[in-house]
Design an enzyme around this catalytic site. Structure first.
Site, mmCIF file in Angstrom:
data_model
loop_
_atom_site.group_PDB
_atom_site.id
_atom_site.type_symbol
_atom_site.label_atom_id
_atom_site.label_comp_id
_atom_site.label_asym_id
_atom_site.label_seq_id
_atom_site.Cartn_x
_atom_site.Cartn_y
_atom_site.Cartn_z
ATOM 1 N N HIS A 158 1.782 5.500 4.102
ATOM 2 C CA HIS A 158 2.164 4.579 3.031
ATOM 3 C C HIS A 158 1.178 3.419 3.084
ATOM 4 C CE1 HIS A 158 4.866 2.657 0.123
ATOM 5 N NE2 HIS A 158 4.396 1.539 0.663
ATOM 6 N N CYS A 159 0.457 3.226 1.999
ATOM 7 C CA CYS A 159 -0.561 2.181 1.971
ATOM 8 C C CYS A 159 0.041 0.888 1.412
ATOM 9 C CB CYS A 159 -1.739 2.629 1.104
ATOM 10 S SG CYS A 159 -3.064 1.415 1.029
#
Length: 192
Positions: free
Chosen positions: A47-48
């Site tokens: 998850h950025c």
């Protein structure tokens, strides 16, 4: 717990790791649950926080390209800025050496921004190298972390590279598959 039976390329796979305890449903191989998005993502890498989205099967190529283009454009911006602020800076042994950098407020601002941008580029280059290694071995960041946690990983390059042979098809084939547009097929999922 519950067991998921998933048809993967004509073979029935029974694996408790294929059951998502958060979504309470089976998930295909290589999918992972994102605790931030609260959903399962196909081929979840991570998850950025910068794009506020999961990087997975559908957008991993776009994420990688964005990372490469950011590095190139930021590096070029630093080069141009230093070249205008400190002419001939690249011929010096030490990049921060620029006696006229703080002669005016505008040149000191440019020099300081370049300095901080170079620090960000250094950190981003680590992320880019990690992505290149994982793509070369057809792994995701999540699979890398799970392999380390479950002690099923192999180590190369003096411990710098961690990988598994689980999905590796060779470097060229891995990059070829990565470069192709993802196919949107619905996996056959049955609950038993």
């Amino acid at each position: 717990g519950e067991v998921a039976v998933i048809d993967v390329e004509g073979q029935r796979v029974t694996d408790p790791l294929l059951w998502c305890h958060m979504c309470k449903m089976p998930r295909p191989p290589r999918a992972g649950h994102c605790m931030i998005c609260k959903r399962c993502v196909l081929r979840l890498d991570h998850h950025c926080i910068w794009i506020d989205h999961c990087v997975g099967k559908d957008n991993h190529r776009s994420f990688f390209l964005t990372l490469v283009l950011f590095m190139l454009s930021a590096g070029y911006g630093v080069w141009l800025s230093l070249d205008s602020t400190c002419p001939g800076w690249y011929s010096k042994r030490w990049i921060p050496y620029c006696p006229q950098a703080y002669s005016t407020s505008s040149s000191s601002l440019v020099f300081t921004c370049c300095y901080y941008t170079m620090m960000v580029l250094t950190a981003m280059s680590g992320i880019l190298v990690s992505q290149i290694i994982n793509i070369s071995w057809n792994m995701t960041g999540r699979e890398e972390r799970v392999a380390i946690r479950m002690k099923t990983h192999k180590v190369r390059c003096c411990g710098f590279c961690v990988y598994t042979d689980k999905y590796d098809k060779g470097c060229v084939q891995n990059w070829w598959e990565f470069s192709q547009k993802p196919k949107h097929e619905k996996p056959a999922v049955q609950m038993v």
